[in-house]
Design a protein around this motif. Structure first.
Motif, PDB file in Angstrom:
ATOM      1  N   ALA A  54      53.031  30.601  44.323  1.00 18.22           N
ATOM      2  CA  ALA A  54      53.251  32.033  44.666  1.00 18.22           C
ATOM      3  C   ALA A  54      52.991  32.829  43.473  1.00 18.22           C
ATOM      4  O   ALA A  54      52.271  33.922  43.578  1.00 18.22           O
ATOM      5  CB  ALA A  54      54.585  32.302  45.330  1.00 18.22           C
ATOM      6  N   GLU A  57      49.142  32.843  42.713  1.00 18.87           N
ATOM      7  CA  GLU A  57      48.513  33.214  43.766  1.00 18.87           C
ATOM      8  C   GLU A  57      48.580  34.956  44.048  1.00 18.87           C
ATOM      9  O   GLU A  57      47.856  35.627  44.460  1.00 18.87           O
ATOM     10  CB  GLU A  57      48.643  32.546  44.916  1.00 18.87           C
ATOM     11  CG  GLU A  57      48.204  31.257  44.954  1.00 18.87           C
ATOM     12  CD  GLU A  57      48.465  30.230  46.218  1.00 18.87           C
ATOM     13  OE1 GLU A  57      48.806  30.712  47.095  1.00 18.87           O
ATOM     14  OE2 GLU A  57      48.058  29.208  46.205  1.00 18.87           O
ATOM     15  N   SER A  58      49.616  35.305  43.647  1.00 17.48           N
ATOM     16  CA  SER A  58      50.228  36.869  43.764  1.00 17.48           C
ATOM     17  C   SER A  58      49.293  37.705  42.863  1.00 17.48           C
ATOM     18  O   SER A  58      48.932  37.387  41.940  1.00 17.48           O
ATOM     19  CB  SER A  58      51.699  37.013  43.493  1.00 17.48           C
ATOM     20  OG  SER A  58      52.445  36.207  44.500  1.00 17.48           O
ATOM     21  N   GLN A  60      50.233  40.220  41.028  1.00 19.07           N
ATOM     22  CA  GLN A  60      50.966  40.335  39.628  1.00 19.07           C
ATOM     23  C   GLN A  60      50.295  39.404  38.577  1.00 19.07           C
ATOM     24  O   GLN A  60      50.475  39.563  37.524  1.00 19.07           O
ATOM     25  CB  GLN A  60      52.253  40.598  39.630  1.00 19.07           C
ATOM     26  CG  GLN A  60      53.078  39.135  39.759  1.00 19.07           C
ATOM     27  CD  GLN A  60      53.498  38.866  41.144  1.00 19.07           C
ATOM     28  OE1 GLN A  60      52.832  39.385  42.113  1.00 19.07           O
ATOM     29  NE2 GLN A  60      54.066  37.878  41.380  1.00 19.07           N
ATOM     30  N   PHE A 106      58.090  39.206  40.557  1.00 19.40           N
ATOM     31  CA  PHE A 106      58.141  38.499  41.898  1.00 19.40           C
ATOM     32  C   PHE A 106      58.282  39.502  42.948  1.00 19.40           C
ATOM     33  O   PHE A 106      57.764  39.204  44.082  1.00 19.40           O
ATOM     34  CB  PHE A 106      58.922  37.273  41.591  1.00 19.40           C
ATOM     35  CG  PHE A 106      58.163  36.109  41.456  1.00 19.40           C
ATOM     36  CD1 PHE A 106      58.044  35.023  42.604  1.00 19.40           C
ATOM     37  CD2 PHE A 106      57.527  35.944  40.576  1.00 19.40           C
ATOM     38  CE1 PHE A 106      57.414  34.041  42.300  1.00 19.40           C
ATOM     39  CE2 PHE A 106      56.811  34.674  40.098  1.00 19.40           C
ATOM     40  CZ  PHE A 106      56.722  33.611  41.244  1.00 19.40           C
ATOM     41  N   THR A 107      59.151  40.406  42.798  1.00 23.43           N
ATOM     42  CA  THR A 107      59.602  41.202  44.200  1.00 23.43           C
ATOM     43  C   THR A 107      58.705  42.712  44.038  1.00 23.43           C
ATOM     44  O   THR A 107      58.442  43.188  43.101  1.00 23.43           O
ATOM     45  CB  THR A 107      61.040  41.402  43.961  1.00 23.43           C
ATOM     46  OG1 THR A 107      61.634  42.332  42.944  1.00 23.43           O
ATOM     47  CG2 THR A 107      61.622  40.178  43.902  1.00 23.43           C
ATOM     48  N   GLU A 108      58.689  43.111  45.259  1.00 23.67           N
ATOM     49  CA  GLU A 108      58.165  44.698  45.547  1.00 23.67           C
ATOM     50  C   GLU A 108      58.932  45.628  44.554  1.00 23.67           C
ATOM     51  O   GLU A 108      58.279  46.466  43.688  1.00 23.67           O
ATOM     52  CB  GLU A 108      58.170  44.987  47.002  1.00 23.67           C
ATOM     53  CG  GLU A 108      57.463  46.262  47.203  1.00 23.67           C
ATOM     54  CD  GLU A 108      56.112  46.572  46.823  1.00 23.67           C
ATOM     55  OE1 GLU A 108      55.542  47.588  46.649  1.00 23.67           O
ATOM     56  OE2 GLU A 108      55.458  45.379  46.719  1.00 23.67           O
ATOM     57  N   ARG A 111      57.965  45.380  40.749  1.00 22.10           N
ATOM     58  CA  ARG A 111      56.674  45.798  40.635  1.00 22.10           C
ATOM     59  C   ARG A 111      56.689  47.397  40.763  1.00 22.10           C
ATOM     60  O   ARG A 111      56.259  48.204  39.828  1.00 22.10           O
ATOM     61  CB  ARG A 111      55.749  45.192  41.719  1.00 22.10           C
ATOM     62  CG  ARG A 111      55.250  43.798  41.361  1.00 22.10           C
ATOM     63  CD  ARG A 111      54.220  43.379  42.098  1.00 22.10           C
ATOM     64  NE  ARG A 111      54.593  43.412  43.726  1.00 22.10           N
ATOM     65  CZ  ARG A 111      55.223  42.329  44.306  1.00 22.10           C
ATOM     66  NH1 ARG A 111      55.555  41.162  43.529  1.00 22.10           N
ATOM     67  NH2 ARG A 111      55.446  42.506  45.568  1.00 22.10           N
ATOM     68  N   LEU A 118      50.374  46.547  44.465  1.00 23.99           N
ATOM     69  CA  LEU A 118      49.539  45.794  44.705  1.00 23.99           C
ATOM     70  C   LEU A 118      48.836  46.057  46.221  1.00 23.99           C
ATOM     71  O   LEU A 118      49.836  46.275  47.366  1.00 23.99           O
ATOM     72  CB  LEU A 118      49.953  44.390  44.807  1.00 23.99           C
ATOM     73  CG  LEU A 118      50.581  43.921  43.569  1.00 23.99           C
ATOM     74  CD1 LEU A 118      51.262  42.466  43.795  1.00 23.99           C
ATOM     75  CD2 LEU A 118      49.495  43.799  42.469  1.00 23.99           C
ATOM     76  N   ARG A 120      46.945  45.122  49.523  1.00 26.98           N
ATOM     77  CA  ARG A 120      46.679  44.024  50.345  1.00 26.98           C
ATOM     78  C   ARG A 120      45.255  43.990  50.853  1.00 26.98           C
ATOM     79  O   ARG A 120      44.873  45.333  51.551  1.00 26.98           O
ATOM     80  CB  ARG A 120      47.491  43.707  51.410  1.00 26.98           C
ATOM     81  CG  ARG A 120      47.470  42.258  52.110  1.00 26.98           C
ATOM     82  CD  ARG A 120      48.390  42.039  53.144  1.00 26.98           C
ATOM     83  NE  ARG A 120      49.538  42.071  52.804  1.00 26.98           N
ATOM     84  CZ  ARG A 120      50.159  41.222  52.202  1.00 26.98           C
ATOM     85  NH1 ARG A 120      49.767  39.985  51.802  1.00 26.98           N
ATOM     86  NH2 ARG A 120      51.504  41.369  51.645  1.00 26.98           N
TER      87      ARG A 120
END
Length: 137
Positions: A54, A57-58, A60, A106-108, A111, A118, A120
């Protein structure tokens, strides 16, 4: 009774908030180096491997440097250890692991604190990419 100091004009000269309010934060820039090739440990617990994948691939991950990947690797090692412990698991270790993941955005929430959003992206029937916000409008 003195009034509260809540305006940028009321801040002490030279304080961090005073500099920010005047736009005087100085950013030192340097050239990025090539990323280290770090592989996940095949013996990791499936959840530790999921965290690793994760992270890579994310969105960030675009901002990650080799040092960030090293912290992600160390964190996944800790997740594997935490999940492999028999009996009672250490809440302190979990707290540290979560702090590491937060520092890696890692979390919204993390960010947003870093002012990173981000978007999508999704392909339509013609193979054209469209953002999710445009799809739902």
């Amino acid at each position: 009774m003195p009034r509260p100091r809540n305006r940028s004009t009321d801040l002490a000269p030279g304080s961090e908030r005073a500099r920010k309010s005047r736009g005087q934060d100085k950013i030192t820039k340097a050239e990025s180096k090539p990323l280290l090739a770090i592989e996940a440990d095949p013996e990791w617990h499936p959840i530790a491997r999921q965290v690793w994948e994760a992270g890579l691939e994310s969105g960030q991950a675009e901002f990650y440097e080799s040092s960030d990947l090293s912290i992600l690797f160390l964190t996944c090692e800790g997740v594997d250890h935490w999940l492999s412990q028999g009996g009672r698991r250490s809440p302190e270790l979990l707290r540290v692991l979560m702090q590491n993941l937060n520092s890696l955005l890692f979390t919204e929430t993390d960010r947003r604190k870093a002012q990173i959003e981000l978007e999508r992206v999704q392909e339509d029937d013609d193979g054209v990419l469209a953002s999710v916000s445009a799809i739902f409008e």
